[in-house]
Design an enzyme around this catalytic site. Sequence first.
Site, short mmCIF file in Angstrom:
data_model
loop_
_atom_site.label_atom_id
_atom_site.label_comp_id
_atom_site.label_asym_id
_atom_site.label_seq_id
_atom_site.Cartn_x
_atom_site.Cartn_y
_atom_site.Cartn_z
CB CYS A 1 -0.90 0.04 1.25
SG CYS A 1 -2.35 -0.99 1.13
CD GLU B 1 -0.16 -6.79 -2.83
OE1 GLU B 1 -1.30 -6.84 -2.35
OE2 GLU B 1 0.86 -7.13 -2.21
#
Length: 494
Positions: free
Chosen positions: A350, A384
Amino acid sequence: MPLAEILSVKEVASRKLYYVHYIDFNKRLDEWVTPDRLDLKKLQLPKKEAKTPTKNGLPGSRPSSPERDVRKSLDLSLQTPTAPPRGKTVPTPKRKAESVSLTTQVPPVTSVPSLPGSTEVTQASVYPSARDSNAFTPKSNSRDDHDQLSVTTNGTSRRLIPSQPGRKRKANCVGTDEDSQDSSDGIPSAPRMTGSLVSDRSHDDIITRMKNIDCIELGRHRLKPWYFSPYPQELTALPILYLCEFCLKYLKSLKCLQRHLTKCNLRHPPGNEIYRKGTISFFEIDGRKNKTYSQNLCLLAKCFLDHKTLYYDTDPFLFYVMTEYDSKGFHIVGYFSKEKESTEDYNVACILTLPPYQRRGYGKLLIEFSYELSKVEGKTGTPEKPLSDLGLLSYRSYWSQTILEILMDLKSDNGERPQITINEISEITSVKKEDVISTLQYLNLINYYKGQYILTLSEDIVEGHERAMHKRHLRIDPKCLHFTPKDWSKRGKW
């Protein structure tokens, strides 16, 4: 005005309010509206779910979406959704909401569950088509490069990359008591060593589609959340949620916050300070050693991140918090998290810059810092997926500037065109090879000329890059980084 989907109805002071999602727009634009903003003449009632065939070929209803009677009017009372209790998801069935047209000329549309907007801003104004160009020829001694690049006859480059074997990843990481308890045979259970922050949308019902916090006070800033965050249910009805800006503990009133500040000794994030230059510092926080802070950070971040979710299982992650220093302490600006061990070369799980600090260069600074860590580790990395719309723009901009910086610094040998391979760009920048190729294609730099691939830099691209770099004042200084990577595969490091 756009087509809107009504998710909920509530009554305040004898007046109905409707919570609407604007179809094909990002959920952060969702809001409560008054009836005068709705065109109820074009109201479209939800339809029953179509029956799906079962394994034996007989019709049957979807197990996760049982049939429900269609509501005949908006006068039926709907309970206002509230947040699920801490760490749990309320097992309420999904309810399809009404669609209301907010425009006078919209063709009939069947109400469908909305998807978060992903409108991408093009950079055509920064990188127009080539006029006069300087050509750079990628070296042809790398067999991998030939396997991965291909150009169509229309001049549009395509990426031909062999697929990599993936792994099943836990998407909704919720901590349980099993992490801290011994197993039945008396052997202590090891902490979970892998994880993912990607939301699988399995619990994306009406409750989690609605913002549940009105306002957050964090230090000298008041923030308006964009998305749902699983704060305790009793706090969601408050007009303002107060957070300690140093430990991120959430409190229900200003008086509670003031009382907490007299006891809180923190003036910076817990963990090790691994970088400082000027007023900018980075702290490395272990999600296992500083679990409470990491959980509070994830709750705050979820207010502004829709595609990623991590509630309480923070053990497999490291958190890198960027702060700005003044006489009162180190104030959080943004952060990124990463897995301690990633089998897919993820160097960011994140990443978030808090809204008061956005559009000031801090996002690229976070991205640059993540790649500096990868350089020290001797690895290439990639964020990601999926990236949010703002995250995608930030990464594309960073990759473009970083790669162009290398190409413009190349020197020619013996009057010939300078040469470089995709692998060399990846090794210099620690940007994964697939991201390098996609960026070159996005900038339309790859061309096939006389049997070989060349990278063409036009004057417009060069000028646009120089203007962008002139505005980029914040950079990471590798000399100020004091970081020693750990081998997390060894049990003792945990």
